[in-house]
Design a protein around this motif. Structure first.
Motif, PDB file in Angstrom:
ATOM      1  N   ASP A 258       0.867  -1.173   0.000  1.00  0.00           N
ATOM      2  CA  ASP A 258       0.000   0.000   0.000  1.00  0.00           C
ATOM      3  C   ASP A 258       0.906   1.226   0.000  1.00  0.00           C
ATOM      4  OD1 ASP A 258      -2.300  -1.557   0.168  1.00  0.00           O
ATOM      5  OD2 ASP A 258      -2.283  -1.551   2.366  1.00  0.00           O
ATOM      6  N   ILE A 259       0.751   2.099  -0.960  1.00  0.00           N
ATOM      7  CA  ILE A 259       1.624   3.256  -1.100  1.00  0.00           C
ATOM      8  C   ILE A 259       1.194   4.351  -0.126  1.00  0.00           C
ATOM      9  CG2 ILE A 259       2.605   4.957  -2.667  1.00  0.00           C
ATOM     10  CD1 ILE A 259       3.269   2.013  -3.335  1.00  0.00           C
ATOM     11  N   VAL A 260       2.126   4.752   0.716  1.00  0.00           N
ATOM     12  CA  VAL A 260       1.884   5.847   1.655  1.00  0.00           C
ATOM     13  C   VAL A 260       2.315   7.162   1.034  1.00  0.00           C
ATOM     14  CG1 VAL A 260       2.469   6.791   3.925  1.00  0.00           C
ATOM     15  CG2 VAL A 260       2.203   4.312   3.636  1.00  0.00           C
ATOM     16  N   GLU A 261       3.453   7.153   0.351  1.00  0.00           N
ATOM     17  CA  GLU A 261       3.973   8.379  -0.246  1.00  0.00           C
ATOM     18  C   GLU A 261       4.872   8.036  -1.423  1.00  0.00           C
ATOM     19  OE1 GLU A 261       6.378  12.502   1.044  1.00  0.00           O
ATOM     20  OE2 GLU A 261       5.968  10.941   2.525  1.00  0.00           O
ATOM     21  N   CYS A 262       4.785   8.827  -2.468  1.00  0.00           N
ATOM     22  CA  CYS A 262       5.680   8.745  -3.617  1.00  0.00           C
ATOM     23  C   CYS A 262       6.015  10.181  -4.006  1.00  0.00           C
ATOM     24  CB  CYS A 262       5.033   7.997  -4.781  1.00  0.00           C
ATOM     25  SG  CYS A 262       6.036   7.986  -6.298  1.00  0.00           S
ATOM     26  N   ARG A 263       7.281  10.567  -3.866  1.00  0.00           N
ATOM     27  CA  ARG A 263       7.646  11.961  -4.100  1.00  0.00           C
ATOM     28  C   ARG A 263       9.077  12.062  -4.606  1.00  0.00           C
ATOM     29  NH1 ARG A 263       8.041  16.744   0.530  1.00  0.00           N
ATOM     30  NH2 ARG A 263       8.165  18.511  -0.915  1.00  0.00           N
ATOM     31  N   ASP A 264       9.280  12.903  -5.604  1.00  0.00           N
ATOM     32  CA  ASP A 264      10.621  13.163  -6.098  1.00  0.00           C
ATOM     33  C   ASP A 264      11.227  14.283  -5.268  1.00  0.00           C
ATOM     34  OD1 ASP A 264      12.944  13.571  -7.448  1.00  0.00           O
ATOM     35  OD2 ASP A 264      12.034  14.034  -9.395  1.00  0.00           O
ATOM     36  N   LEU A 339      14.005   9.491  -5.771  1.00  0.00           N
ATOM     37  CA  LEU A 339      12.568   9.240  -5.736  1.00  0.00           C
ATOM     38  C   LEU A 339      12.244   8.529  -4.426  1.00  0.00           C
ATOM     39  CD1 LEU A 339       9.756   9.078  -7.096  1.00  0.00           C
ATOM     40  CD2 LEU A 339      10.504   6.898  -8.093  1.00  0.00           C
ATOM     41  N   LEU A 340      11.461   9.170  -3.593  1.00  0.00           N
ATOM     42  CA  LEU A 340      11.104   8.594  -2.294  1.00  0.00           C
ATOM     43  C   LEU A 340       9.834   7.767  -2.399  1.00  0.00           C
ATOM     44  CD1 LEU A 340      11.209   8.377   0.861  1.00  0.00           C
ATOM     45  CD2 LEU A 340       9.860  10.493   0.908  1.00  0.00           C
ATOM     46  N   PHE A 341       9.923   6.508  -1.961  1.00  0.00           N
ATOM     47  CA  PHE A 341       8.749   5.671  -1.757  1.00  0.00           C
ATOM     48  C   PHE A 341       8.645   5.354  -0.273  1.00  0.00           C
ATOM     49  CE2 PHE A 341       9.422   4.021  -6.206  1.00  0.00           C
ATOM     50  CZ  PHE A 341       8.198   4.431  -6.720  1.00  0.00           C
ATOM     51  N   VAL A 342       7.467   5.528   0.279  1.00  0.00           N
ATOM     52  CA  VAL A 342       7.141   4.971   1.589  1.00  0.00           C
ATOM     53  C   VAL A 342       5.926   4.090   1.368  1.00  0.00           C
ATOM     54  CG1 VAL A 342       6.478   5.410   3.971  1.00  0.00           C
ATOM     55  CG2 VAL A 342       8.029   7.002   2.795  1.00  0.00           C
ATOM     56  N   ALA A 343       6.048   2.807   1.712  1.00  0.00           N
ATOM     57  CA  ALA A 343       4.973   1.850   1.437  1.00  0.00           C
ATOM     58  C   ALA A 343       4.772   0.952   2.646  1.00  0.00           C
ATOM     59  CB  ALA A 343       5.313   1.014   0.203  1.00  0.00           C
ATOM     60  N   ARG A 344       3.563   0.495   2.822  1.00  0.00           N
ATOM     61  CA  ARG A 344       3.221  -0.319   4.003  1.00  0.00           C
ATOM     62  C   ARG A 344       2.744  -1.706   3.566  1.00  0.00           C
ATOM     63  NH1 ARG A 344       2.628   1.308   9.009  1.00  0.00           N
ATOM     64  NH2 ARG A 344       2.402   3.502   8.373  1.00  0.00           N
ATOM     65  N   LYS A 345       3.188  -2.708   4.326  1.00  0.00           N
ATOM     66  CA  LYS A 345       2.680  -4.064   4.114  1.00  0.00           C
ATOM     67  C   LYS A 345       1.303  -4.175   4.743  1.00  0.00           C
ATOM     68  CE  LYS A 345       3.867  -8.939   4.913  1.00  0.00           C
ATOM     69  NZ  LYS A 345       4.935  -9.867   5.335  1.00  0.00           N
TER      70      LYS A 345
END
Length: 350
Positions: A258-264, A339-345
């Motif tokens: 589940d994508i929490v954040e996607c930001r360059d 490129l920042l990804f923060v994702a949750r299981k």
């Protein structure tokens, strides 16, 4: 933000190029590495060859370039947003702390650093958060350096290193509270494979944070200049193939995150990130174009005098070409190294 205390990203004046590499290996290794990018194969065939041999290719690359990286960058081999009133070394550590805080790292958490390099970010993040970090790396040379530097920093109680492939992480399911990777997963032959491993080893509800290399939406695969610059970055930095922001985001979703954040994070840098490489800023002289020229002259002389092993100049030429390609990619705005990804299981798997 980072304090002004000494941190492990500080360039090390005592680094000796190829101190622990057998001299006769250098020239052979650099020629073997170059074979992944030269020859009569088509671009598609070369990419497939690099995917099939990604582990061998990248391990050879880091055998060759680790000492040069440490000489120029210190212990943290990555880019970062750059700010006017902070040194480049402070900006590097700020970038690591930013990820730590995004992932809400705390003392007692069990954390995996996928592709930990020589452990610079792990040491800074462990100091900052108190989290217990395992650094995973398949390059023996870097593991030895990381272990030595961590002992010197008296951080063995918080950090250990395992030799292994992050595409086949040697850990049980649901083992870690948090997983992160800093400009490392770009070396994988398959983003879905390495992202899937992060998902597998995370506990339900656990968080995955990544600084990823990617082509931006301004990249045009039909533009010859864009294509040549992309291939220059891939050759100079041991990458099977760079993918777009959109493709990487889809890979993350495909494996089940589940994508929490996607930001360059390029957008928050006060100074263009590539300025540390192009000579218009001397914030880190060794990384600048003038610094590279000076180092290249020194390496050439040492090799001529048989003080540096044969092939040293070729390795530095590879890194100079990589820097030039990165600067071009930055100026064209077709590439981002942050490129920042923060994702949750998910807490439950259906």
């Amino acid at each position: 933000m980072a304090s002004n205390r000494e941190v492990s990203s500080r360039p090390n004046d005592t680094v000796e190029i190829f101190k622990d590499v057998q001299p006769e290996e250098v020239s052979t290794k650099v020629d073997g590495y170059s074979n992944f990018f030269t020859g009569e194969k088509s671009s598609v065939e070369k990419v497939e060859c690099r995917r099939e041999s990604a582990k061998e290719m990248t391990s050879t690359y880091y055998d060759l370039v680790t000492d040069f990286y440490q000489y120029g960058w210190g212990d943290s081999f990555h880019f970062c947003p750059v700010y006017n009133r902070r040194s480049f070394q402070q900006c590097l550590v700020d970038h690591e702390y930013y990820l730590s805080e995004k992932l809400d790292l705390k003392a007692g958490m069990k954390v995996l650093d996928m592709g930990c390099g020589i452990g610079g970010p792990a040491r800074n993040i462990a100091r900052h958060s108190g989290a217990e970090i395992i650094g995973l790396n398949f390059n023996e040379y870097q593991i030895k350096k990381a272990t030595k530097l961590t002992a010197e920093a008296n951080l063995q109680h918080l950090i250990k290193y395992d030799k292994g492939d992050f595409n086949e992480a040697p850990y049980d399911d649901n083992s870690f509270d948090v997983v992160y990777a800093i400009e490392a997963t770009c070396h994988s032959y398959s983003r879905e494979k390495v992202y899937g491993e992060a998902l597998r080893v995370l506990k339900p509800g656990g968080v995955f944070g990544v600084y990823e290399w990617a082509m931006t939406d301004k990249y045009d695969p039909n533009n010859l200049e864009h294509k040549q610059v992309k291939e220059g970055v891939e050759e100079g930095d041991s990458l099977p193939e760079l993918e777009t922001i959109t493709a990487n985001l889809q890979h993350m979703k495909n494996v089940g995150f589940d994508i929490v954040e996607c930001r360059d994070l390029v957008e928050i840098s006060e100074i263009p990130w590539y300025k540390v490489l192009d000579g218009s800023s001397l914030r880190n002289f060794r990384m600048s174009s003038l610094g590279r020229f000076t180092t290249h002259a020194m390496i050439s002389a040492l090799e001529l005098l048989h003080i540096a092993p044969a092939g040293s100049k070729k390795v530095h030429t590879l890194l100079c070409n990589a820097a030039e390609s990165l600067v071009k990619a930055g100026k064209l705005e077709i590439f981002t190294p942050m490129l920042l990804f923060v994702a949750r299981k998910p807490t439950s798997q259906e």
